[in-house]
Design an enzyme around this catalytic site. Structure first.
Site: not given
Lengths: 723, 51
Positions: A31, A34, A438, A617, A621
């Site tokens: 927000c 911050c 996968d 992942d 792969d």
């Protein structure tokens, strides 16, 4: 952090004034308040000259005088106020794109200014032509328009002129060639007409054209830049640290600072930060992120381990080797190169449209000129009409049709937790008709979970979970996740490689291996491990395994309902893949596949004319992701794999895969709708232009009208949720 | 119609002033954090500094 120093000097960069600066990706910015908290926390450190948080891309830029403060103190100050800061070095590509974006915005500003002012003059001329304007006044207005239009076009048209010139020098053609020709001819004709005291000039059309085209270009760029910035932040968030020996001391350094020959300490529960050879220590490592195999591998001094392996049992020391030493990585890189070069780049919708566009437009203009000459018109009238055709067909709507949809759709994907790596991924996602998943880390969660909480006495499970909080062993982490009150027991002692013990309610409790707990060993199935727990006479066996993502079954069912052909290709053993495939109702699956096998199967599918979406992942792969038509990967994926993916999805759920397909299909539909709108516009406007009836007023109305229509239509891609 | 001789340049001059304003804003980074600028105006830390 206590006890070991962190060396972040790698990220500090000197600026011109002899000060140092660092960029951090900040997590936890939610927000407006911050902004003040973060900047305030950092500015309290001594020697900080500047701390500015960019709220749009969640990045903090800090400048301090050299030697005044350690960079690690900045991260600690952020940590103390509840934010995680991850330092990073901005990529060169990102800086170049920022410069390009500024250039485009400057051009857009100039074109906008010129278009508005020329329109001011043009509206006066149009209304004057209808009433009693003197020819001197009209000439004055035309010359004033020329005075604005010529320098503005020379400046704002550069992105198009340069690109067209590059294309012509390379003896090819692109969309910018007809654009440049159209703009230059329109300006030249208007200048000649003005010199001859003509009633009409097209300065406004030429500049408005540039303005709309630049808008499309700037939108496209803004989308690329946003995804690039998010991807950069994610990379910074993932950048791991390593414990490096400096003499006898251990210093925490960013992985990017590691060099071959460094000695590292890898504790239980940590990922191996770099490829290396075990120097001392014995342990078991989980290499599922690399090979997809869920069974753990025993390692002893002298064995090679890959970066990304998860260390289970004991601390080990490791000597970093250059990545080239690892045979698996070598194999994957060779496959990657092949896959990338073999991949026939899918032709983008916009490219296809522009390839047809240029010859058709130029032929129409030429035919118009010839036709009028044959019909007995003067050279002057024929050329003016032909140029009017070029102006009216200039692809404003075409240039906005696709980028506008892309920007809106990538925003919708962003809200669905999907971040695009490639701009044209949306089109390719929409075309996918086969999805290959996968298993490990994609259909299943990257971390193991407890499978049988209902079969364990809840009281014992809670005790075991709180006890497990005292160790970082990955299996114990799964048990610890079950804890309702996350308070570890006082005096819990970990015996590395065996388990944890503590005294609970005056009775000794142990959690760990069967032998450590004195419990009867249960038969373990592949992929299933047991954590034993004993408290006095009571015992429990808690099963831990890789479990499916929480919404996997539902998502797979809905993907199937969309008419997609689903398959699983895994590097894991058949015994581990079969139950997952059965649970999801996917009957086409393959197991124990090597990276090369996966590519082979994808190639087969491609030869059958399928468009494959690969979701994976593991490092194994990466080549398949590159070979597939389009690819997705979860944020937990190996770095090399993520770099190959067209898009990355966040979170524990599998739903983003579904969302990505749905949003992409809707976006694709809108893109072709928009292209058709542009075609219809041309079908109406071109005959009018050929007939020589287009005045600058009609050109202005037609161009801005069609551009608005296309942009408004693109906004329909905003609608989120699943269709 | 003589009035046009200075009204048109005046209009152009105003337009140019707007353009230079835009280019200046762009150069000084006013467009680099559009979301943040909307929120920063709500913070009153500059008031605290005076006291």
């Amino acid at each position: 952090m206590a006890g070991s120093a962190t060396d972040l000097s790698l990220y500090a960069r000197p600026d011109d004034d002899g000060r140092l600066s660092m960029d951090l990706a900040v997590e936890g910015v939610t927000c407006g308040a911050c902004i003040g908290r973060i900047e305030g926390a950092v500015k309290q450190l001594p020697g900080i000259a500047e701390a500015r948080l960019n709220y749009t891309n969640r990045r903090l830029h800090v400048v301090w005088s050299d030697g005044a403060v350690e960079p690690s103190r900045i991260v600690e100050a952020l940590e103390a106020s509840g934010y995680h800061g991850h330092p990073f070095v901005p990529l060169r590509a990102e800086e170049e794109e920022a410069a390009e974006a500024r250039r485009l915005t400057r051009c857009l500003g100039v074109a906008g200014f010129a278009a508005m002012n020329i329109m001011l003059l043009s509206v006066s001329v149009w209304s004057g032509n209808a009433s009693d304007m003197t020819s001197e006044t009209r000439d004055f207005f035309h010359w004033a328009s020329a005075l604005i239009a010529l320098p503005a076009a020379a400046y704002a048209g550069r992105p198009f002129f340069q690109s067209a010139w590059r294309a012509l020098k390379a003896r090819t053609t692109n969309m910018d060639v007809p654009i440049s020709i159209g703009v230059v001819l329109a300006l030249a004709m208007s200048l000649v007409e003005t010199a001859h005291h003509a009633r009409e000039a097209y300065f406004d059309s030429a500049i408005m054209l540039l303005f709309f085209l630049l808008t499309g270009r700037a939108l496209e760029h803004a989308m690329r830049r946003r995804t690039r910035a998010v991807a950069g932040n994610l990379a910074a968030l993932k950048a791991d640290t390593a414990n490096r020996f400096a003499g006898d001391e251990i210093v925490t350094v960013p992985v990017a600072a590691l060099r071959a020959g460094d000695k590292l300490l890898v504790k239980s529960g940590e990922r191996v930060p770099a490829d290396g050879i075990i120097a001392s220590g014995r342990s078991e490592v989980d290499q599922s992120l690399i090979t997809g195999e869920t069974a753990r591998r025993r390692i002893a001094p002298g064995d090679a381990v890959y970066a990304g392996s998860l260390n289970y049992d004991g601390a080990m020391t490791l000597t970093v080797t250059a990545a080239a030493g690892a045979s698996l990585i070598d194999e994957i890189e060779t496959l990657l190169e092949k896959a990338a070069s073999a991949k026939t780049r899918a032709m983008r919708l916009a490219d296809r449209a522009s390839r047809i566009y240029a010859p058709v437009v130029h032929a129409t203009a030429a035919l118009t000129c010839i036709g009028w000459l044959v019909a007995g018109a003067s050279w002057h009238d024929a050329i003016v009409t032909a140029i009017a055709v070029l102006i009216i067909t200039c692809p404003c709507a075409l240039a906005l049709a696709i980028p506008a949809v892309q920007v809106v759709a990538s925003g919708a994907l962003f809200r669905a937790n999907v971040i695009l790596n490639a701009g044209d991924a949306i089109e390719r996602l929409a075309e996918a008709d086969t999805i290959i998943f996968d298993k490990t880390g994609t259909l299943t969660l990257p971390e193991p979970r407890v499978v049988n909480p209902e079969h364990v006495d809840p009281e014992l499970l809670q005790m075991a979970a709180r006890l497990a909080l005292s160790t970082r062993h990955p299996l114990a982490n799964a048990v610890a996740r079950e804890a309702v009150t996350r308070v570890p027991y006082d005096g819990a002692v970990e015996e590395p490689g065996r388990g944890v013990r503590a005294v609970i309610d005056g009775i000794e409790a142990r959690a760990g291996s069967a032998e450590f707990c004195g419990a009867p060993q249960l038969a373990t199935l592949p992929g299933l491990s047991y954590i034993y727990f004993v408290h006095g006479a009571r015992t429990a066996a808690i099963g831990v395994t890789q479990s499916l993502r929480p919404d996997a079954v539902e998502t797979v069912a809905r993907l199937r309902a969309l008419g997609l052909d689903l398959r699983i290709l895994s590097g894991d053993r058949p015994e581990a893949v079969r139950p997952v495939a059965a649970a999801l109702g996917i009957d086409k699956w393959g197991a124990a596949l090597k990276p090369g096998d996966k590519i082979g199967l994808i190639e087969d599918l491609r030869r059958q004319g399928r468009k494959v979406l690969m979701v994976g992942d593991g490092l194994n792969d990466a080549p398949s992701l590159a070979a597939a038509h389009v690819s997705l990967s979860p944020i937990s994926a190996a770095d090399l794999t993520q770099a190959q993916a067209d898009a990355v999805f966040l979170g524990e759920r599998l739903a983003p895969v579904l969302e990505a397909v749905v949003v992409a299909r809707r976006a694709r539909a809108l893109m072709s709708q928009n292209l058709w709108l542009a075609v219809i516009y041309n079908a109406v406007a071109v005959p009018v232009a050929i007939a020589g009836m287009v005045t600058p007023l009609i050109a202005a109305l037609a161009m801005s009208g069609s551009s608005l229509l296309v942009t408004l239509n693109a906004l329909r891609a905003r609608r989120g949720g699943t269709a | 119609m003589n009035v046009l001789v200075y009204l048109v340049p005046l209009a152009l001059g105003l337009g140019l002033a707007g353009l230079f304003g835009f280019l200046w804003a762009l150069r000084s980074g006013q467009y680099s954090d559009v979301d943040g600028a909307a929120l920063r105006i709500l913070s009153d830390d500059d008031v605290e500094n005076k006291s």
